[in-house]
Design a protein around this motif. Structure first.
Motif, mmCIF file in Angstrom:
data_model
loop_
_atom_site.group_PDB
_atom_site.id
_atom_site.type_symbol
_atom_site.label_atom_id
_atom_site.label_comp_id
_atom_site.label_asym_id
_atom_site.label_seq_id
_atom_site.Cartn_x
_atom_site.Cartn_y
_atom_site.Cartn_z
ATOM 1 N N SER A 64 0.824 -0.932 0.185
ATOM 2 C CA SER A 64 -0.027 -0.005 0.071
ATOM 3 C C SER A 64 0.946 1.340 -0.030
ATOM 4 O O SER A 64 0.585 2.244 -0.661
ATOM 5 C CB SER A 64 -0.879 -0.038 1.309
ATOM 6 N N TYR A 65 2.085 1.207 0.892
ATOM 7 C CA TYR A 65 2.766 2.141 0.775
ATOM 8 C C TYR A 65 3.405 2.484 -0.355
ATOM 9 O O TYR A 65 3.563 3.872 -0.982
ATOM 10 C CB TYR A 65 3.814 1.889 1.942
ATOM 11 N N TYR A 66 3.966 1.371 -0.957
ATOM 12 C CA TYR A 66 4.848 1.827 -2.091
ATOM 13 C C TYR A 66 3.831 2.153 -3.389
ATOM 14 O O TYR A 66 4.275 2.742 -4.371
ATOM 15 C CB TYR A 66 5.759 0.327 -2.422
ATOM 16 N N ILE A 67 2.483 1.749 -3.306
ATOM 17 C CA ILE A 67 1.660 2.026 -4.367
ATOM 18 C C ILE A 67 1.391 3.475 -4.073
ATOM 19 O O ILE A 67 1.526 4.491 -5.228
ATOM 20 C CB ILE A 67 0.436 1.394 -4.381
ATOM 21 N N LYS A 68 1.124 3.817 -2.980
ATOM 22 C CA LYS A 68 0.966 5.265 -2.589
ATOM 23 C C LYS A 68 1.932 6.346 -3.140
ATOM 24 O O LYS A 68 1.726 7.556 -3.637
ATOM 25 C CB LYS A 68 0.740 5.353 -1.188
ATOM 26 N N THR A 69 3.319 5.862 -3.020
ATOM 27 C CA THR A 69 4.457 6.965 -3.339
ATOM 28 C C THR A 69 4.998 6.540 -4.556
ATOM 29 O O THR A 69 5.955 7.045 -4.765
ATOM 30 C CB THR A 69 5.341 6.563 -2.167
ATOM 31 N N SER A 70 4.475 5.872 -5.337
ATOM 32 C CA SER A 70 4.832 5.377 -6.878
ATOM 33 C C SER A 70 4.208 6.129 -7.860
ATOM 34 O O SER A 70 3.096 6.952 -7.626
ATOM 35 C CB SER A 70 4.624 3.949 -7.052
ATOM 36 N N LYS A 71 4.921 6.217 -9.082
ATOM 37 C CA LYS A 71 4.155 6.728 -10.074
ATOM 38 C C LYS A 71 2.749 6.217 -10.494
ATOM 39 O O LYS A 71 1.979 6.993 -10.829
ATOM 40 C CB LYS A 71 4.925 6.581 -11.357
ATOM 41 N N PHE A 72 2.784 5.017 -10.387
ATOM 42 C CA PHE A 72 1.411 4.201 -10.582
ATOM 43 C C PHE A 72 0.393 4.726 -9.592
ATOM 44 O O PHE A 72 -0.556 4.958 -9.946
ATOM 45 C CB PHE A 72 1.569 2.709 -10.102
ATOM 46 N N GLY A 73 0.643 5.075 -8.236
ATOM 47 C CA GLY A 73 -0.514 5.494 -7.324
ATOM 48 C C GLY A 73 -0.715 7.059 -7.696
ATOM 49 O O GLY A 73 -1.682 7.382 -7.353
ATOM 50 N N LEU A 74 0.258 7.662 -8.181
ATOM 51 C CA LEU A 74 -0.002 9.332 -8.572
ATOM 52 C C LEU A 74 -1.264 8.988 -9.589
ATOM 53 O O LEU A 74 -2.099 10.012 -9.761
ATOM 54 C CB LEU A 74 1.220 9.790 -9.125
ATOM 55 N N GLY A 75 -1.135 8.179 -10.571
ATOM 56 C CA GLY A 75 -1.815 7.796 -11.601
ATOM 57 C C GLY A 75 -3.462 7.566 -11.028
ATOM 58 O O GLY A 75 -4.255 8.325 -11.307
ATOM 59 N N LEU A 76 -3.278 6.498 -10.174
ATOM 60 C CA LEU A 76 -4.600 6.170 -9.482
ATOM 61 C C LEU A 76 -5.213 7.507 -8.856
ATOM 62 O O LEU A 76 -6.393 7.403 -8.759
ATOM 63 C CB LEU A 76 -4.326 5.049 -8.385
ATOM 64 N N MET A 77 -4.274 8.086 -8.140
ATOM 65 C CA MET A 77 -5.022 9.355 -7.358
ATOM 66 C C MET A 77 -5.560 10.396 -8.303
ATOM 67 O O MET A 77 -6.570 11.163 -8.238
ATOM 68 C CB MET A 77 -4.031 9.746 -6.463
#
Ligand code: ADP
Ligand code: MG
Lengths: 323, 251
Positions: free
Chosen positions: A177-190
């Motif tokens: 969860s942390y690595y998704i949130k702080t990744s480029k992928f997570g930025l796209g999700l948000m």
């Protein structure tokens, strides 16, 4: 220089670890282990759901369907094929992920309330399907023989093994969860969560990102389902596909803060602790669902961002501590 | 070299023809002004160009490649960025993160580190650097317009579509934004700008095209277009009145 000490990750992991070793320190280890198991499992499930709900903004109401699918797949492999729990758990995760991927192709086109409703439909359809599948025991479900636990050194040892596996999974989910949130992928999700059309205009391949988020949010509930029902000794459709558990996960996320790493961990813990307190109180024990409902209402109306979301909105400094 | 060719593009919504058989070309490095009364179909034309809508008829060629009907994220990857007339900030993300989305998923497909650097540069460029840590939802309208711009620029586009970036700004803010647009063009970015503020669009554009009721009614240099009676009529309804007003403005 990247800092090794990342409070955003360290705080939730520390919470899980402290709770996890609690049964070893307290006198009555068996009953506190059961209590902590429920707590830590809730944290892991809420964190998983948070990937699609909190980061991506898609409210998967019937998310427990993946817990049920994984549970059935693993349980079936253990009882019918004689598999060890480890590959069975992986099978559970794989099946949940596979089905999330297939379903995602259809339902992730829907937005807002339509998506939420579709996930409830999926849950009910899956339950009806399993009830009609004879090889999964139909409405009665499947039983595991007591002797199955011998393989792991006896019932007591099995319970501890499942317990530590759950702790490991909860930490793993938190790290993911942390690595998704702080990744480029997570930025796209948000970006999708905030404005899907604008995200697409900026180049986010939204169908692909949403599918990955859905699959990732399904795989852990699938694995956890196998552990839970293995520990339980039997699985039946009513337990595997119970909508109100899904709704409780949403309450946990909303309480702690949707779209944060720490929120679902905190929310899952607080919610289960409250629930346990209410269950043992004679006044409240019949009203726990009412309390959950009222709690959800109060959160949505007054602190829609949850505890951590509220704190993060206070200042940029707090945003650096709480992810 | 031609960077964009719009060929016979028509877009209908049910019975309404929002864009009607529009054809024009765009040279690399040019600033093209797109003007026309409210509801003329300007925004819809942008939506057809970058793939938000698939044109009902016609073709969009970008850098020699047919991009008609491609998903809008594909045109972003190819180097086509835009701003929105009605701003669309990602409210719960910070200003910096907003621009980073543009950089990460734009033409250069940057990693987070490079994206952070580029996004910060672009925020400085549009004058939003000191707001980088603020949540985008907390900005005022003028700042949100500049954020739209920073986000689009962070993608390092070849072609930038600006949809009324001056609307709703005060005089000082307009001057600031015009300056910014000039600097963007100096960096070699081709621009199509939709604008209502005439002196602004006249002073910036190399060429103008005019839409009215979805159709392209005029094309040419700012001087030519401003003398065109059909254009004046479209704007003011009465060509004589329009001519008088133009005289007064000159005087
Ligand atoms: N998605 C849509 N559905 C139906 N009609 C639309 C849609 N988008 C735009 N229109 C109509 O198309 C016409 C052109 O609109 P628009 O392109 O926004 O004009 P402009 O940007 O020039 O002011 C208007 O009549 C508008 O109501
Ligand atoms: Mg418009």
């Amino acid at each position: 220089m990247k800092r090794i000490f990342k409070p955003g990750l360290l705080i939730p992991v520390a919470i899980i670890v402290v709770l996890a070793i609690w049964p070893l320190l307290s006198g009555n280890s068996a009953s506190s282990r059961e209590a902590m198991f429920t707590l830590i499992m809730s944290m892991a499930l809420a964190s998983s759901l948070n990937i699609i709900l909190g980061y991506t903004g898609y409210v998967s109401f019937g998310h427990i369907v993946f817990f049920g699918i994984g549970g059935y797949a693993g349980f079936w492999a253990i009882t019918e094929l004689g598999w060890h729990i480890l590959p069975a758990a992986l099978l559970g995760g794989f099946m949940a992920a596979l089905i999330a991927w297939l379903l995602g192709l259809a339902v992730l086109r829907l937005r807002g309330a339509y998506f939420a409703l579709a996930t409830i439909g999926i849950l009910e359809a899956m339950k009806a399907l399993v009830i009609n599948l004879d090889f999964l025991g139909g409405p009665v479900g499947l039983e595991m023989h007591f002797s199955e636990y011998k393989r792991y050194g006896g019932p007591m040892e099995s319970l501890w093994m499942v317990y530590w596996s759950m702790v490991f999974l909860a930490i793993l989910v938190t790290v993911v969860s942390y690595y998704i949130k702080t990744s480029k992928f997570g930025l796209g999700l948000m970006a999708i969560r905030e404005d899907e059309d604008a995200a697409e205009v900026m180049g986010v391949i939204t169908p692909r990102a949403k599918t990955w988020a859905y699959v990732l949010s399904a795989v852990f509930p699938g694995i956890i389902g196998v552990l839970f029902f293995f520990k339980n000794g039997n699985i039946e459709p009513g337990d595997a596909f119970r909508l109100h558990f899904s709704i409780e996960w949403i309450v946990m996320i909303m309480l702690g803060g949707a779209g944060t790493v720490l929120g679902p961990v905190l929310g899952g813990g607080i919610y289960q602790w409250l629930r346990k307190t209410l269950l043992t109180s004679p006044i409240f024990k019949d009203y726990q669902l009412v309390v959950a409902g009222v709690m959800l209402l109060v959160i949505v109306l007054f602190v829609p961002t949850g505890i951590i979301g509220w704190l993060r909105a206070r200042s940029a400094k707090l945003r650096r501590v709480f992810e | 070299m031609k960077i964009l060719e719009v060929k016979n593009v028509t877009k209908r919504f049910g019975g309404l023809t929002a864009v009607n058989n529009v054809t024009f070309d765009l040279e690399e490095g040019e600033i093209l002004g797109l003007i026309g009364p409210n509801g003329a179909g300007k925004t819809t034309l942008f939506n057809c160009i970058n793939g938000v809508y698939k044109p009902t008829e016609g073709q969009i060629i970008f850098k020699g490649k047919d991009i008609t009907g491609l998903p809008t994220y594909r045109s972003a990857h190819l180097g086509l960025s835009r701003t929105h007339q009605i701003v669309r900030p990602l409210n719960e993300l910070t200003v910096l993160e907003n621009a980073m989305v543009g950089a990460c998923y734009g033409r250069e497909n940057m990693n987070l580190g490079d994206a952070r650097k580029t996004a910060m540069e672009m925020l400085e460029f549009v004058g939003l650097a000191e707001k980088s840590d603020v949540l985008a939802g907390a900005l005022n309208v003028a700042q949100k317009k500049r954020l739209e711009m920073a986000r689009a620029l962070s993608a390092k586009p070849y072609l930038l579509l600006l949809d009324e970036v001056l609307a709703g700004l005060n005089t000082a803010e307009v001057t600031h934004m015009l300056d910014t647009i000039r600097k963007i063009r100096e960096q070699g970015v081709t621009i199509i700008m939709i604008e209502h503020i005439m002196h602004a669009v006249m002073s910036l554009s190399d060429r103008l095209i005019v839409l009215n009721y979805g159709s392209l009614i005029a094309e040419g240099s700012p001087e030519e277009v401003s003398q065109n009676p059909e254009v004046i009529e479209a704007y003011l309804g009465d060509p004589d009145l329009a001519a008088r007003l133009l005289e007064e403005e000159k005087a």
